[in-house]
Write an enzyme that holds these catalytic residues in place. Structure first.
Site, PDB file in Angstrom:
ATOM      1  N   GLU A 315       0.872  -1.202   0.000  1.00  0.00           N
ATOM      2  CA  GLU A 315       0.000   0.000   0.000  1.00  0.00           C
ATOM      3  C   GLU A 315       0.894   1.233   0.000  1.00  0.00           C
ATOM      4  OE1 GLU A 315      -1.938  -0.999   3.700  1.00  0.00           O
ATOM      5  OE2 GLU A 315      -3.672  -1.803   2.640  1.00  0.00           O
ATOM      6  N   CYS A 411     -10.355   0.950   8.089  1.00  0.00           N
ATOM      7  CA  CYS A 411      -9.672   2.189   8.427  1.00  0.00           C
ATOM      8  C   CYS A 411     -10.290   3.393   7.730  1.00  0.00           C
ATOM      9  CB  CYS A 411      -8.193   2.093   8.064  1.00  0.00           C
ATOM     10  SG  CYS A 411      -7.896   1.525   6.391  1.00  0.00           S
TER      11      CYS A 411
END
Lengths: 635, 635
Positions: A315, A411
């Site tokens: 990521e 998240c």
């Protein structure tokens, strides 16, 4: 020294476009997310986050914890971000029922705190002996950071200090551990650094400033710390690679870092804290590092949508100019973190480029992550989607063509909720005599220096902005980088204040009316010739909005379209059932036709004139699976 | 029933372009690769393959194996492919020293065979008890397959049968195990199926046909076989995912498979055996499956270069139309396997498309994998390379900008060597009265049916081909799909034989001279509008050669170039120090200039006229790191 400070969330009462989004967050997102936290939302992966806190409380009392801990190691932070979002909502919209719900959750959280101040459900429920032995993966400091932010926000919104006291005690415990006890190490996921700065400002306790500075200062000094830590223990969370010091920005001391690397959320949270500390402590070396990292991101590693972290692997940021459209990661949280970073850069230096990027990330990636009904969310924000490939091919599994339901790793949605409900903090700033307008947002804002502004605008679709002043002082208004032409009137008279680094400064008196007319033309954007993926491409924008082309408006086929090099773009207001009140862009294009069935052909395709329709990027994927493309070939 | 059969390698004596490549293989590649096998090559990863065989022999005699086994589980196959390449070379160019070397190696291999016929150094050296317990990863059948091919080739080339006897005994052992002993399972990596068909034809032993048919027939019938196998053992090679039945084409019985999926080399070896078996056994259902899989590859999942397997994840086929240029895997071995598959399709059905693809894969991906000096090799063959990103970005680690040294996993280089040195097998075929010319290749060829041809041509740079005939019968010459216009002369008189599925059939008599003039125009190729990565792009080709644009010929910057939609292409012969005698293509292009330093700009780039130079794709990467692109934007 800070050039300006943030305003409290309660100081901005939104109207217009932002008001509608804040209403969506308040009425749909916050209640839905609470259901998720309680495991009462349908068609959603189990969260268990509140149960984790309840079970941690039981574990502390040596009671049976029933279903134990469930979820990611950082599951606690979902509750923290939700409380923070709820706090911002309460700051401007009192709601006894919501406040009551938050109070109840805070009681549960307080109950999960150990007598020494320790607070983390993963370690408390599962194994107390493993506390602080895995800073690389354990997320204890990260979760504390988010809960500190929540505590400060809730205290500011309601004056209630129960959670603030809990988190002060928790921060004291961490201070004890790392400063007094000289425990080695620093967070595997930066976040607490920026939270401690906020806690310092909220409480005035200098220990928290010292602790934040400590974590920034020791990071990467021993770049092999995580490797050594790894060797000392026999357990792991995921088995993260300790030698990959780029992933968590521990490869060098922060003041020496040059390129934005690694996990993009970790990176941007760290840079946010660095920029905040630089202005808080007047640390020029630290600010120089922030400037370098800012340039690395915005001049070499950022999408036109304000998305950052172009690769799914880790990521993470990739190398310079590697910005694939279809396999983009561009996590929502990363763009939120970029907004935080930009906002803290503005506390060091008033430059329009910081607010330009803040606005770009907000109106494109962050808003685009949220389904228009507030019920589903993108974590990954690609710039091209092709059903059949996106979400399907091995390399495209992460790049979904429609917003998924709430994930186990949740998240992004609560992060977007807390950002949107605190929009005023980022849109406005102040010093003792100046009211800073970084982003245009309809509504009313009251500055601590006595100035009050009423802002009337249809932004981001309308480009006239009218400020009515109460009080007196100085108004600093950002002139967006995309608005080369603009006109400013003070009480109907054109004035021409100097544009200093993207801001105009106007002396204001009670009753003044300032009208700003920005450039509302639709514009084509051309990429740097250094970005291989964008050779010969063009994008269309209007104001802060990046547009995209979807199959739904273009006969289901976007990839055979090219925009005409000298073609016009016509904005057209439209009230669509699916997309609401928006402005479309009609663009002159051609469609390649007559290409045969096989893969390759010697037959030149015929180009047929076509009026291609673009919609704002933030509205994409709201009409089911279809092709979407931001960057179009140009002929 | 076979439409035609392959000719022996010894039947074709090459000249011209192919002759020069066969000389390179003979004089440089084969000797260099032998050095590698012996661990005597400089700057090369350790191979240890011959030591593995020596150590296996020692293990059988219960002697100390010193340095044990080293390398990949399929290391044995490197020796097999090298022997096969050497055999093909010896078939047309006797070389006592080379033959002596091969004989020595065969002695070592024979010595490593267990008394029951088992032959595999990994299991013999490391742990005899693990034999046949991990068909998923163990590669025992794969290695046997390659050694069987080597044995047949060496027997055909030299008449020496020592290795053939070894491999017959080995195949009998496998027959005993899987047919008589009814051991469940099938190879994790198909290869032995095609080898057993060849062994059957070489020896006439019907057991080998039966065993090949068995492995094809049982594959995927129990698609959970590998999962079950996995549960029975406590060890693994890499820990390959057994449930991923697409990876190794075990998700369904072979006759039911529709899409080309999974590891592309596994897939194409399997399809090759299926096509061979279909003609051998006149199995129409099997051939129908082959046709579907062929279409899946060539109509939806293949690069213009004949590269297949577009994703690095699993070195595998991706979904339809997912053909990225820069992250392409397109393994050399996969294109070699595609040539095998095409060649076996021609034993079922004479259609030009099979030979078209065979030629495309050969002249572009296979030749492109070899450095022009024969000393370095690409395993991965991307269609775009950008130094700084290629080989550097996490997603591009496999796509190197220059050919690497010999790897520990050295599948590709010896595979290319055996293919090139047996080129005649693929270029020509025969039935009782017909000489088939599938690919044009200067030299002399003697068919088993009595026809002899002398072929004179400068192909692939010259487009006239002259055949001089000895004997009589029928000549079947493929007219390439890229040559819409062509002219045929029989003894100087234009004739117009019917073009049947891409072949013209001409009755020939002793002394006849057939001249064929093909289309030597450079041509633009347009991609299907369904390939998202190629929107608005064009490639340039001439004959079978795909061209590419390299920085070296274009001021170091290819990515800012666009070809002009109506621009011309001018072929230009050239003798370059670095690239040899080639034909360049000069193309009308424009270069985007004036794009600013940042990532995105409202300023429209200026387009400056530029003559862009393209070189044959197979020559790329021979002048150091530089940009390379096959597909260019078109304006």
């Amino acid at each position: 020294m800070k050039t300006q400070t943030h305003i409290p969330v309660s100081a901005y009462k939104s109207g217009g476009f932002i008001g509608r989004y804040q209403k969506l967050i308040r009425e749909t997102v916050i209640p839905h997310q609470y259901k998720v936290l309680c495991d009462k939302a349908e068609d959603t992966e189990k969260s268990h986050v509140i149960k984790n806190f309840i079970n941690a409380g039981k574990a502390l009392r040596n009671q049976d914890t029933e279903d134990g801990f469930y979820g990611m190691v950082f599951q606690d932070s979902d509750a923290a971000k939700w409380i923070e979002a709820a706090a911002y909502s309460l700051a401007v919209n009192p709601d006894a029922e919501l406040e009551n719900t938050v109070d109840g959750l805070i009681d549960i959280i307080a109950d999960a705190q150990d007598s020494d101040g320790y607070l983390n459900t993963f370690f408390t429920v599962k194994d107390k002996d493993k506390r602080w032995t895995n800073l690389l993966e354990g997320h204890e400091l990260y979760c504390s950071g988010h809960m500190i932010e929540a505590a400060c926000a809730y205290f500011e919104a309601t004056g209630k200090d129960k959670l603030l006291r809990v988190m002060e005690k928790n921060a004291e415990h961490i201070y004890e551990k790392f400063i007094i006890g000289k425990t080695e190490g620093y967070p595997g996921h930066p976040e607490i650094e920026l939270a401690l700065l906020r806690l310092f400002r909220t409480t005035g306790n200098p220990k928290f400033l010292e602790l934040s500075a400590h974590f920034l200062d020791v990071r990467g000094v021993d770049s092999r710390f995580f490797e050594k830590e790894c060797k000392k223990r026999t357990w792991q969370v995921w088995g993260m690679s300790a030698p990959d010091t780029h992933y968590n920005q521990s490869y060098a001391p922060v003041r020496e870092q040059k390129d934005a690397v690694g996990h993009s959320v970790r990176a941007a949270y760290l840079y946010t804290a660095m920029a905040d500390m630089a202005s808080q402590a007047d640390d020029k070396e630290l600010f120089a590092a922030c400037k370098r990292l800012w340039e690395s991101i915005t001049q070499k590693r950022m999408y036109i949508t304000g998305g950052i972290g172009s690769t799914v692997i880790g990521e993470a940021f990739s190398v310079d100019y590697d910005l694939p459209n279809d396999t983009a990661y561009a996590e929502t949280c990363a763009s939120i973190a970029l907004i935080f970073f930009a906002s803290q850069m503005l506390t060091n230096e008033i430059r329009g480029e910081y607010a330009d990027i803040m606005e770009k990330a907000f109106y494109n990636t962050v808003l685009g992550s949220i389904q228009l009904d507030g019920k589903r969310f993108f974590y990954v924000n690609p710039l091209e989607v092709i059903p059949g490939i996106s979400g399907e091919a091995q390399t495209h599994r992460h790049a979904l063509p429609v917003r998924p339901k709430w994930y186990a790793c949740a998240c992004c949605p609560p992060n977007a909720a807390r950002l949107i409900s605190s929009f005023g903090r980022y849109a406005y700033g102040e010093d003792e005599s100046t009211a800073y307008c970084h982003m245009f947002a309809d509504g009313e804002v009251s500055f601590g220096n006595g100035i009050k502004l009423r802002c009337e605008t249809d932004y981001p679709y309308g480009f006239s902005v009218k400020y009515t002043v109460k009080g007196s002082g100085r108004l600093a208004v950002r002139i967006p980088g995309w608005s080369e032409k603009y006109e400013i009137r003070l009480n109907r008279q054109i004035i021409q204040p100097e544009n200093v680094n993207g801001y105009v400064y106007i002396e204001i008196s009670h009753g003044d009316c300032i009208e700003i007319q920005l450039d509302g033309d639709a514009k084509k954007v051309y990429p740097s010739a250094k970005i291989p993926k964008l050779s010969g491409c063009v994008a269309v924008t209007r104001g802060p909005l990046v547009y995209c082309f979807e199959g739904a408006d273009n006969e289901g086929d976007v990839i055979s379209l090219s925009l005409k090099s000298d073609g016009a773009i016509h904005p057209k207001s439209c009230n669509s059932d699916a997309l609401g009140n928006i402005t479309l862009l009609e663009t002159d294009a051609v469609r390649a036709e007559g290409v045969n069935e096989g893969l390759y052909s010697y037959i030149k395709p015929k180009l047929k004139e076509f009026t291609a329709v673009a919609v704002p990027y933030y509205t994409w994927g709201n009409r089911g699976e279809n092709q979407m493309r931001v960057w179009m070939n140009e002929r």
